[in-house]
Motif scaffolding. Structure first.
Motif, PDB file in Angstrom:
ATOM      1  N   SER A  11      -8.025  11.866  -2.948  1.00 36.56           N
ATOM      2  CA  SER A  11      -9.370  11.660  -3.472  1.00 36.56           C
ATOM      3  C   SER A  11      -9.276  11.238  -4.925  1.00 36.56           C
ATOM      4  N   VAL A  12      -9.962  10.162  -5.255  1.00 39.15           N
ATOM      5  CA  VAL A  12      -9.979   9.665  -6.634  1.00 39.15           C
ATOM      6  C   VAL A  12     -11.391   9.221  -6.982  1.00 39.15           C
ATOM      7  N   ARG A  13     -11.632   9.074  -8.260  1.00 43.23           N
ATOM      8  CA  ARG A  13     -12.902   8.528  -8.710  1.00 43.23           C
ATOM      9  C   ARG A  13     -12.829   7.005  -8.712  1.00 43.23           C
ATOM     10  N   ALA A  14     -13.970   6.383  -8.657  1.00 45.04           N
ATOM     11  CA  ALA A  14     -14.031   4.923  -8.723  1.00 45.04           C
ATOM     12  C   ALA A  14     -13.306   4.439  -9.978  1.00 45.04           C
ATOM     13  N   PRO A  88     -15.894   2.990  -4.100  1.00 46.18           N
ATOM     14  CA  PRO A  88     -16.328   3.874  -3.010  1.00 46.18           C
ATOM     15  C   PRO A  88     -16.223   3.215  -1.643  1.00 46.18           C
ATOM     16  N   THR A  91     -13.207   3.765   0.702  1.00 47.32           N
ATOM     17  CA  THR A  91     -13.028   5.023   1.411  1.00 47.32           C
ATOM     18  C   THR A  91     -12.834   4.782   2.897  1.00 47.32           C
ATOM     19  N   VAL A 123     -12.856   7.689  -2.200  1.00 45.84           N
ATOM     20  CA  VAL A 123     -13.173   7.241  -3.554  1.00 45.84           C
ATOM     21  C   VAL A 123     -14.612   7.641  -3.857  1.00 45.84           C
ATOM     22  N   SER A 124     -14.796   8.447  -4.878  1.00 40.70           N
ATOM     23  CA  SER A 124     -16.125   8.911  -5.244  1.00 40.70           C
ATOM     24  C   SER A 124     -16.653   8.095  -6.426  1.00 40.70           C
ATOM     25  N   SER A 125     -17.962   7.986  -6.466  1.00 50.09           N
ATOM     26  CA  SER A 125     -18.592   7.193  -7.537  1.00 50.09           C
ATOM     27  C   SER A 125     -18.817   8.023  -8.778  1.00 50.09           C
TER      28      SER A 125
END
Length: 125
Positions: A11-14, A88, A91, A123-125
């Motif tokens: 899991s990573v950020r944008a 995102p 994902t 991928v989170s925003s």
């Protein structure tokens, strides 16, 4: 026994990066092209990238061009997918696959013979 084992998901950020690995065994790695595919919930499996051997030619789907880089280390029977500037919409569960091929590869799932179990990329925003 043919095996393809993916690793490196997470899991990573944008805007972040991940490097996926696909470790192969049970076949003559140098005779095979390797592809990366992904499947998001509720969507069809999509071809992402592939790399041929021995010429090392590559192909990318348009949405990842300039952000993802595929490479292979034949000494380690491993293919990598470096993913930068993640969004995102990247994902998905990412799969690697192998096809016996001595010409330029294509990222069409039906062309591939062997598949790994997949690794999740979020991928989170």
């Amino acid at each position: 026994e043919v095996q393809l084992v993916e690793s490196g998901g997470g899991s990573v950020r944008a805007g972040g990066s991940l490097r996926l690995s696909c470790a192969a065994s049970g076949f003559t790695f140098g005779d095979y092209a390797i592809g990366w595919f992904r499947q998001a919930p509720g969507k069809e499996r999509e071809g992402v990238s592939c790399i041929s051997n021995p010429d090392g030619s590559t192909m990318y789907t348009n949405s990842v061009k300039g952000r993802f880089t595929i490479s292979r280390d034949n000494a380690k029977n491993t293919v990598y997918l470096q993913m930068n500037s993640l969004k995102p919409e990247d994902t998905a569960v990412y799969y690697c696959a192998a096809v016996r091929l001595s010409e330029s590869c294509v990222i069409v799932a039906s062309e591939y013979d062997y598949w790994g179990q997949g690794t999740q990329v979020t991928v989170s925003s």
